[in-house]
Motif scaffolding. Structure first.
Motif, PDB file in Angstrom:
ATOM      1  N   PRO A  25       0.829  -1.216   0.000  1.00  0.00           N
ATOM      2  CA  PRO A  25       0.000   0.000   0.000  1.00  0.00           C
ATOM      3  C   PRO A  25       0.860   1.262   0.000  1.00  0.00           C
ATOM      4  CG  PRO A  25      -0.819  -1.590   1.610  1.00  0.00           C
ATOM      5  CD  PRO A  25       0.505  -2.107   1.134  1.00  0.00           C
ATOM      6  N   GLU A  26       0.473   2.233  -0.811  1.00  0.00           N
ATOM      7  CA  GLU A  26       1.252   3.466  -0.910  1.00  0.00           C
ATOM      8  C   GLU A  26       1.331   4.187   0.427  1.00  0.00           C
ATOM      9  OE1 GLU A  26      -0.143   5.988  -4.007  1.00  0.00           O
ATOM     10  OE2 GLU A  26       0.141   4.501  -5.599  1.00  0.00           O
ATOM     11  N   ALA A  27       0.230   4.159   1.179  1.00  0.00           N
ATOM     12  CA  ALA A  27       0.223   4.847   2.474  1.00  0.00           C
ATOM     13  C   ALA A  27       1.208   4.195   3.443  1.00  0.00           C
ATOM     14  CB  ALA A  27      -1.185   4.835   3.066  1.00  0.00           C
ATOM     15  N   LEU A  28       1.314   2.883   3.395  1.00  0.00           N
ATOM     16  CA  LEU A  28       2.236   2.183   4.274  1.00  0.00           C
ATOM     17  C   LEU A  28       3.683   2.461   3.872  1.00  0.00           C
ATOM     18  CD1 LEU A  28       2.783   0.266   6.579  1.00  0.00           C
ATOM     19  CD2 LEU A  28       2.356  -1.673   5.040  1.00  0.00           C
ATOM     20  N   ALA A  29       3.961   2.438   2.578  1.00  0.00           N
ATOM     21  CA  ALA A  29       5.308   2.757   2.111  1.00  0.00           C
ATOM     22  C   ALA A  29       5.697   4.186   2.482  1.00  0.00           C
ATOM     23  CB  ALA A  29       5.401   2.561   0.592  1.00  0.00           C
ATOM     24  N   VAL A  32       6.800   4.306   6.095  1.00  0.00           N
ATOM     25  CA  VAL A  32       8.143   3.754   6.288  1.00  0.00           C
ATOM     26  C   VAL A  32       9.197   4.740   5.803  1.00  0.00           C
ATOM     27  CG1 VAL A  32       9.719   1.901   5.609  1.00  0.00           C
ATOM     28  CG2 VAL A  32       7.337   1.371   6.168  1.00  0.00           C
ATOM     29  N   LYS A  33       9.014   5.265   4.601  1.00  0.00           N
ATOM     30  CA  LYS A  33      10.002   6.189   4.042  1.00  0.00           C
ATOM     31  C   LYS A  33      10.057   7.503   4.815  1.00  0.00           C
ATOM     32  CE  LYS A  33       9.860   4.405  -0.704  1.00  0.00           C
ATOM     33  NZ  LYS A  33       9.568   4.705  -2.123  1.00  0.00           N
ATOM     34  N   GLY A  34       8.936   7.908   5.393  1.00  0.00           N
ATOM     35  CA  GLY A  34       8.895   9.151   6.153  1.00  0.00           C
ATOM     36  C   GLY A  34       9.302   9.006   7.603  1.00  0.00           C
ATOM     37  N   GLY A  35       9.684   7.784   8.008  1.00  0.00           N
ATOM     38  CA  GLY A  35      10.110   7.561   9.379  1.00  0.00           C
ATOM     39  C   GLY A  35       8.989   7.647  10.387  1.00  0.00           C
ATOM     40  N   LYS A  36       7.744   7.408   9.953  1.00  0.00           N
ATOM     41  CA  LYS A  36       6.611   7.477  10.861  1.00  0.00           C
ATOM     42  C   LYS A  36       6.574   6.234  11.756  1.00  0.00           C
ATOM     43  CE  LYS A  36       4.937  11.340   9.162  1.00  0.00           C
ATOM     44  NZ  LYS A  36       4.923  12.585   9.967  1.00  0.00           N
ATOM     45  N   GLU A 348       5.343  13.368  18.607  1.00  0.00           N
ATOM     46  CA  GLU A 348       4.052  13.275  17.918  1.00  0.00           C
ATOM     47  C   GLU A 348       4.221  13.327  16.396  1.00  0.00           C
ATOM     48  OE1 GLU A 348       4.834  15.407  20.241  1.00  0.00           O
ATOM     49  OE2 GLU A 348       3.580  14.910  21.983  1.00  0.00           O
ATOM     50  N   GLY A 349       5.348  13.900  15.951  1.00  0.00           N
ATOM     51  CA  GLY A 349       5.588  13.989  14.521  1.00  0.00           C
ATOM     52  C   GLY A 349       5.776  12.640  13.854  1.00  0.00           C
ATOM     53  N   LEU A 350       6.001  11.597  14.660  1.00  0.00           N
ATOM     54  CA  LEU A 350       6.152  10.260  14.103  1.00  0.00           C
ATOM     55  C   LEU A 350       4.807   9.556  13.925  1.00  0.00           C
ATOM     56  CD1 LEU A 350       9.244   8.986  16.132  1.00  0.00           C
ATOM     57  CD2 LEU A 350       9.193  10.172  13.945  1.00  0.00           C
ATOM     58  N   ASP A 351       3.748  10.168  14.425  1.00  0.00           N
ATOM     59  CA  ASP A 351       2.418   9.581  14.284  1.00  0.00           C
ATOM     60  C   ASP A 351       1.830   9.913  12.916  1.00  0.00           C
ATOM     61  OD1 ASP A 351       2.283   8.434  16.819  1.00  0.00           O
ATOM     62  OD2 ASP A 351       1.600  10.307  17.726  1.00  0.00           O
ATOM     63  N   TYR A 363      11.508  15.995   6.114  1.00  0.00           N
ATOM     64  CA  TYR A 363      12.226  14.745   6.332  1.00  0.00           C
ATOM     65  C   TYR A 363      13.155  14.816   7.543  1.00  0.00           C
ATOM     66  CZ  TYR A 363      15.552  17.579   3.668  1.00  0.00           C
ATOM     67  OH  TYR A 363      16.347  18.605   3.224  1.00  0.00           O
ATOM     68  N   ALA A 364      13.141  15.960   8.261  1.00  0.00           N
ATOM     69  CA  ALA A 364      14.090  16.144   9.361  1.00  0.00           C
ATOM     70  C   ALA A 364      13.628  15.518  10.665  1.00  0.00           C
ATOM     71  CB  ALA A 364      14.359  17.627   9.572  1.00  0.00           C
ATOM     72  N   ASN A 365      12.299  15.482  10.907  1.00  0.00           N
ATOM     73  CA  ASN A 365      11.824  15.105  12.237  1.00  0.00           C
ATOM     74  C   ASN A 365      12.260  13.714  12.689  1.00  0.00           C
ATOM     75  OD1 ASN A 365      10.103  15.886  14.592  1.00  0.00           O
ATOM     76  ND2 ASN A 365       9.059  14.006  13.995  1.00  0.00           N
ATOM     77  N   PRO A 366      12.235  12.678  11.832  1.00  0.00           N
ATOM     78  CA  PRO A 366      12.612  11.349  12.332  1.00  0.00           C
ATOM     79  C   PRO A 366      14.112  11.144  12.506  1.00  0.00           C
ATOM     80  CG  PRO A 366      12.020  11.200  10.014  1.00  0.00           C
ATOM     81  CD  PRO A 366      11.711  12.603  10.451  1.00  0.00           C
ATOM     82  N   VAL A 367      14.934  12.100  12.074  1.00  0.00           N
ATOM     83  CA  VAL A 367      16.382  11.869  12.051  1.00  0.00           C
ATOM     84  C   VAL A 367      16.941  11.684  13.453  1.00  0.00           C
ATOM     85  CG1 VAL A 367      18.610  12.947  11.529  1.00  0.00           C
ATOM     86  CG2 VAL A 367      16.784  12.944   9.828  1.00  0.00           C
ATOM     87  N   ALA A 368      16.528  12.518  14.410  1.00  0.00           N
ATOM     88  CA  ALA A 368      17.028  12.380  15.776  1.00  0.00           C
ATOM     89  C   ALA A 368      16.640  11.033  16.355  1.00  0.00           C
ATOM     90  CB  ALA A 368      16.503  13.516  16.649  1.00  0.00           C
TER      91      ALA A 368
END
Length: 398
Positions: A25-29, A32-36, A348-351, A363-368
């Motif tokens: 599914p595109e939403a699932l990919a 993953v790619k967005g670090g959610k 919360e940005g990972l939700d 794309y910065a939020n999941p990096v830390a």
């Protein structure tokens, strides 16, 4: 060794890409790619899609539901899944316990547990590490005392990944204290719903609840849940760890991370030129790319040898050492490439569905979070220091 894919392997790669395009599914990919943050249902969905296609059990023999793929085809499949943004397959039941049951379990255990692993009926977790018994796993203290048709289990496990989701746990327990430590360990399968089991969360540096403590207080486990022979669990544990350590190397994840790092470093940040133009930073990126290329070649050589009957031994330790160092370096460089935007960490940005304005690039939020999470990979599965001792002993006789 021929480093080029054969026409048959190229055709297989195209088949995998077609499957991913149709079934991921595109939403699932995008998550993953967005670090959610991935939920239990996300892992279960992808597990089900792979099982429906018959592409779930890469490491299993065909007669137990395996794919029959060559090691090179497994390598291709993993690379394409990571590139497409597929979630990782939770490895504990499928890639760790499954091979142990196939090799050492009873016919009854294989008939009962293997189909349930494939169908996703049971979510497994791993009960190896204890407080004070991590890399020195043979010093574990969780005891299982025979009481008629049951074992009575008391003790504690820690760093139990996704144990809060698990239905079952495979555990190393001490069944004999009057012998060498390695000779008194057994391998038990324990239902997590059994009275006397308590699971407590551990929140790690990245702010996530991924690992847990698991306590056992007079937990009754049927003797039929013993895998193999009593006091032979160390043999089974070492067999399992070979699969785990090779997977931790994460060649496909490192390649994907390096490509993302290059994209970020080439971007123009506010107030400064792209960091990729800085000679010192560029040299570090070049070095990690050289290391990754060398590791990929070594990994392909290892799987090619396995295709012709070889069994990975010390190679799994070598891959674990270098692979984890490379993955840590990539996340460190990515953090540096983002500069001040790598510092703010909004959990919360990972939700999924979080709509607040991002701090810096999206794309910065999941990096830390990724940087902190990656600190552990050189420790679990046997710390890199222990792996270096294994390499020294097996290859140099030290």
């Amino acid at each position: 060794m021929d480093m080029n894919f054969t026409p048959e392997e190229i055709a297989f790669r195209d088949e995998v890409r077609g499957f991913l395009k149709d079934k991921l599914p595109e939403a699932l990919a995008a998550k993953v790619k967005g670090g959610k943050r991935l939920l239990k249902g996300d892992y279960e969905l992808w597990h089900t899609r792979l099982n429906e296609r018959g592409w779930l059990a890469w490491h299993w023999p065909v007669d137990h539901g395996g794919t029959g793929w060559t090691p090179i085809e497994k390598h291709i499949f993993e690379e394409e899944c990571v590139a497409a943004g597929a979630p990782r397959v939770v490895p504990f039941g499928l890639n760790m316990l499954g091979p142990v049951l196939i090799k050492f379990g009873s016919d009854e255990q294989r008939a009962h547990y293997l189909p349930r692993i494939l169908n996703g009926d049971d979510w497994w977790c791993q009960g190896y590490s204890e407080p004070g018994s991590g890399s020195d796993l043979a010093s574990l203290k969780t005891k299982a005392v025979r009481d008629g048709d049951h074992y009575l289990v008391n003790g504690q496990k820690t760093w139990t990944t996704l144990g809060h989701f698990a239905d079952w746990i495979f555990c190393l327990v001490r069944t004999d204290s009057d012998c060498k430590p390695q000779q008194g360990i057994s391998f038990l399968l324990i239902d997590m719903k059994t009275p006397g089991i308590t699971v407590r969360p551990i929140v790690t540096l990245d702010g996530e609840h991924e690992v847990n403590e698991v306590f056992f207080e007079d937990v009754r486990v049927p003797v039929g849940n013993l895998v193999g022979e009593e006091n032979k669990g160390w043999t089974y544990a070492k067999y399992l760890l070979t699969y785990e350590r090779t997977g931790i190397a994460g060649v496909a994840f490192a390649k994907n991370g390096l490509a993302h790092l290059k994209q970020v470093a080439a971007r123009q940040m506010k107030g400064r030129k792209p960091l990729a133009q800085d000679p010192l930073f560029a040299s570090r990126v070049a070095q990690v790319e050289i290391d990754l290329m060398a590791m990929e070649t070594f990994n392909l050589r290892t799987v090619s040898a396995a295709q012709h009957g070889g069994v990975p031994g010390v190679e799994s330790s070598m891959l674990k050492i270098k692979g984890t160092e490379i993955r840590q370096e990539i996340t460190d460089l990515l953090r540096r490439a983002l500069g001040p935007y790598a510092a703010p960490f909004v959990p919360e940005g990972l939700d999924e569905g979080y709509n607040e304005p991002p701090i810096g690039p999206d794309y910065a939020n999941p990096v830390a979070s990724q940087y902190f999470n990656m600190r552990k990979v050189s420790i679990y599965g046997g710390s890199n220091e222990i792996q270096k001792n294994i390499v020294a002993k097996m290859m140099l006789g030290l």
